[in-house]
Design a protein around this motif. Structure first.
Motif: not given
Length: 140
Positions: A28, A31, A70, A84, A88
């Protein structure tokens, strides 16, 4: 026997969950810096401001959709993992494309179109076709 078996898995199972959570939380934070790596750097080189405006609007809409998906996935059991795994990669790719589109927007010095402005479009013009000149001879 089943009690001792489940209690013996509790320690390693908890360790696996902790490691998976740590790995996903690392994704996270990573990213934002990796996002441009998932997009083609030359994708928006030939776009004009009108095309960039449309593309930026579509990318913003898609980013918001993915963020909602999400967030919704994270409310369920095991939701962080589902979020995820399912969303993601798409989210990171769309964010990368949006960042490149924004860079092209700034590079081209584009301005937002005011919301009340009607788009300028012209109706297709009918081609002016003239008959062929007549010659004195007959075609055989």
């Amino acid at each position: 026997m089943a009690v001792s078996f489940s209690s013996s898995l509790r320690g390693p199972g908890a360790l696996v969950v902790l490691l998976a959570g740590a790995a996903l939380s690392g994704c996270a934070s990573m990213s934002e810096t990796v996002a441009p790596a998932f997009a083609d750097p030359g994708a928006y080189e030939l776009y004009d401001c009108k095309q960039l405006e449309t593309e930026r609007r579509q990318l913003a809409t898609r980013t918001a959709e993915l963020q909602k998906l999400m967030d919704k996935a994270e409310t369920g059991a095991g939701g962080a993992v589902v979020s995820e795994l399912a969303y993601r990669n798409d989210y990171v790719a769309v964010r990368g494309r949006a960042q490149l589109a924004d860079d092209a927007w700034r590079r081209n010095r584009c301005r937002e179109t005011p919301p009340n402005t009607a788009p300028v479009t012209s109706a297709p013009q009918r081609p002016d076709i003239k008959p062929a000149p007549k010659s004195g001879r007959a075609v055989r």
